[in-house]
Design a protein around this motif. Structure first.
Motif, PDB file in Angstrom:
ATOM      1  N   GLU A  48      89.164  46.476  33.321  1.00 39.14           N
ATOM      2  CA  GLU A  48      87.786  46.050  33.561  1.00 39.14           C
ATOM      3  C   GLU A  48      87.541  45.718  35.031  1.00 39.14           C
ATOM      4  O   GLU A  48      86.447  45.934  35.551  1.00 39.14           O
ATOM      5  CB  GLU A  48      87.452  44.832  32.696  1.00 39.14           C
ATOM      6  CG  GLU A  48      88.252  43.587  33.058  1.00 39.14           C
ATOM      7  CD  GLU A  48      88.054  42.445  32.079  1.00 39.14           C
ATOM      8  OE1 GLU A  48      88.228  41.296  32.506  1.00 39.14           O
ATOM      9  OE2 GLU A  48      87.729  42.693  30.905  1.00 39.14           O
ATOM     10  N   ILE A  52      84.503  47.136  37.357  1.00 36.31           N
ATOM     11  CA  ILE A  52      83.549  46.255  38.039  1.00 36.31           C
ATOM     12  C   ILE A  52      83.506  46.561  39.532  1.00 36.31           C
ATOM     13  O   ILE A  52      82.432  46.643  40.140  1.00 36.31           O
ATOM     14  CB  ILE A  52      83.922  44.777  37.804  1.00 36.31           C
ATOM     15  CG1 ILE A  52      83.751  44.411  36.328  1.00 36.31           C
ATOM     16  CG2 ILE A  52      83.072  43.853  38.678  1.00 36.31           C
ATOM     17  CD1 ILE A  52      84.375  43.079  35.946  1.00 36.31           C
ATOM     18  N   SER A  97      77.347  45.539  34.306  1.00 37.84           N
ATOM     19  CA  SER A  97      77.017  45.129  32.943  1.00 37.84           C
ATOM     20  C   SER A  97      76.686  46.329  32.061  1.00 37.84           C
ATOM     21  O   SER A  97      76.862  46.272  30.842  1.00 37.84           O
ATOM     22  CB  SER A  97      75.835  44.150  32.964  1.00 37.84           C
ATOM     23  OG  SER A  97      74.721  44.729  33.626  1.00 37.84           O
ATOM     24  N   GLU A 114      76.360  39.068  30.139  1.00 41.06           N
ATOM     25  CA  GLU A 114      76.289  38.680  31.549  1.00 41.06           C
ATOM     26  C   GLU A 114      77.173  37.468  31.820  1.00 41.06           C
ATOM     27  O   GLU A 114      77.802  37.376  32.871  1.00 41.06           O
ATOM     28  CB  GLU A 114      74.832  38.362  31.926  1.00 41.06           C
ATOM     29  CG  GLU A 114      73.926  39.575  31.998  1.00 41.06           C
ATOM     30  CD  GLU A 114      74.260  40.488  33.166  1.00 41.06           C
ATOM     31  OE1 GLU A 114      74.912  40.028  34.131  1.00 41.06           O
ATOM     32  OE2 GLU A 114      73.867  41.668  33.126  1.00 41.06           O
ATOM     33  N   LEU A 161      80.722  38.709  31.943  1.00 41.53           N
ATOM     34  CA  LEU A 161      80.915  39.457  33.179  1.00 41.53           C
ATOM     35  C   LEU A 161      81.112  38.506  34.348  1.00 41.53           C
ATOM     36  O   LEU A 161      82.010  38.699  35.178  1.00 41.53           O
ATOM     37  CB  LEU A 161      79.727  40.377  33.442  1.00 41.53           C
ATOM     38  CG  LEU A 161      79.736  41.134  34.780  1.00 41.53           C
ATOM     39  CD1 LEU A 161      80.938  42.057  34.871  1.00 41.53           C
ATOM     40  CD2 LEU A 161      78.433  41.920  34.952  1.00 41.53           C
ATOM     41  N   CYS A 187      84.479  38.273  36.596  1.00 41.22           N
ATOM     42  CA  CYS A 187      84.387  38.506  38.036  1.00 41.22           C
ATOM     43  C   CYS A 187      84.997  37.343  38.815  1.00 41.22           C
ATOM     44  O   CYS A 187      85.722  37.561  39.791  1.00 41.22           O
ATOM     45  CB  CYS A 187      82.934  38.711  38.452  1.00 41.22           C
ATOM     46  SG  CYS A 187      82.270  40.336  38.073  1.00 41.22           S
ATOM     47  N   ALA A 236      79.442  39.050  40.165  1.00 38.46           N
ATOM     48  CA  ALA A 236      79.204  40.465  40.439  1.00 38.46           C
ATOM     49  C   ALA A 236      78.189  40.660  41.563  1.00 38.46           C
ATOM     50  O   ALA A 236      78.331  41.574  42.382  1.00 38.46           O
ATOM     51  CB  ALA A 236      78.722  41.165  39.166  1.00 38.46           C
TER      52      ALA A 236
END
Length: 260
Positions: A158, A162, A173, A180, A183, A187, A195
């Motif tokens: 992942e 990203i 996303s 979100e 994510l 991150c 992100a």
């Protein structure tokens, strides 16, 4: 006042000596995206700006192995003139499992590798210290990383998705089956920040890459090519991330300057 001085005197690291980078051998490419060395100029010390790139690095400098965490804005380390820094840039998602630490804990920090409890650190430092010159240390550095990488787990896929999304200007996303909130959490674990910050930093890096390749394109066109909304947006973002203006960066990185 201090930031004003930096705008006048800061020198991008790429212009502060001889920088070389290479692809790591196949055995390391899961964990590191680049191996590099940076031999700084002798003479009076300059104010060197290390600008954010979305990565975390492992460094050999002044007899110590250090981890340079991800940055949100430019850092201005004090580096001895004439020093050679040897480094390995972690691949996206590789640093956190290697260090057993989320990168959110390392933003803006340089931490001795020994602080992460790796048992091989003292041995590796002793072997590097015995090298007769920087060239030999660079070769050994890569070999030591290959030794250490044998037992390391694979980086999370992942993270690469990203990072690639940030480089390609597409929202991550839409490429991953996560909310979100998930994510953002992932991150912060992989990169140290969310992100949107990663996208901002990678857009800035696109601008730097354009500056290295082009020296005749108007700044307004550079802004659009890099992905900024317009020139004022570029000026604001570049200033916040580097403390320099786009014109100063273009002058420092242009092909004409490198030829000189």
């Amino acid at each position: 006042m201090a930031s004003g001085k930096r705008k006048e005197t800061a020198l991008l690291a790429a212009r502060a000596g001889c920088y070389r980078e290479s692809m790591p051998p196949p055995t390391l490419r899961r964990h590191f995206s680049r191996l590099w060395s940076h031999a700084l100029h002798d003479g009076p010390p300059a104010m060197v700006a290390i600008v954010p790139d979305g990565y975390c690095d492992l460094l050999w400098i002044d007899g110590r192995l250090l981890v340079a965490g991800p940055d949100r804005t430019a850092a201005f380390p004090v580096i001895r003139p004439g020093a050679t820094v040897i480094g390995a840039r972690f691949a996206p998602g590789a640093a956190a499992p290697w260090l057993k630490t989320p990168l959110s804990a390392l933003v803006g920090c340089s931490v001795p590798l020994d602080d992460f409890g790796r048992k091989d650190t003292a041995e590796f430092e002793a072997r590097l210290a015995d090298c007769p010159d920087p060239s030999a240390a660079t070769v050994l550095f890569g070999r030591l990383l290959e030794e250490a990488a044998r037992d390391e787990e694979e980086p999370a896929r992942e993270a690469a998705v990203i990072f690639a999304a940030a480089d390609s200007r597409h929202p991550a996303s839409g490429l991953l089956d996560m909310s979100e909130r998930q994510l953002r959490r992932r991150c912060h674990h992989h990169f140290g920040y969310g992100a949107k910050t990663l996208e901002r930093i990678r857009r800035f890096q696109r601008f730097l890459d354009l500056c290295r390749r082009l020296d005749t394109m108007p700044l307004a066109r550079l802004a659009l090519e890099a992905g900024f909304a317009d020139q004022p947006h570029m000026t604001r973002e570049v200033g916040e991330l580097s403390t320099l203006t786009p014109a100063v960066i273009l002058d420092q990185l242009s092909m004409r300057q490198r030829a000189d």
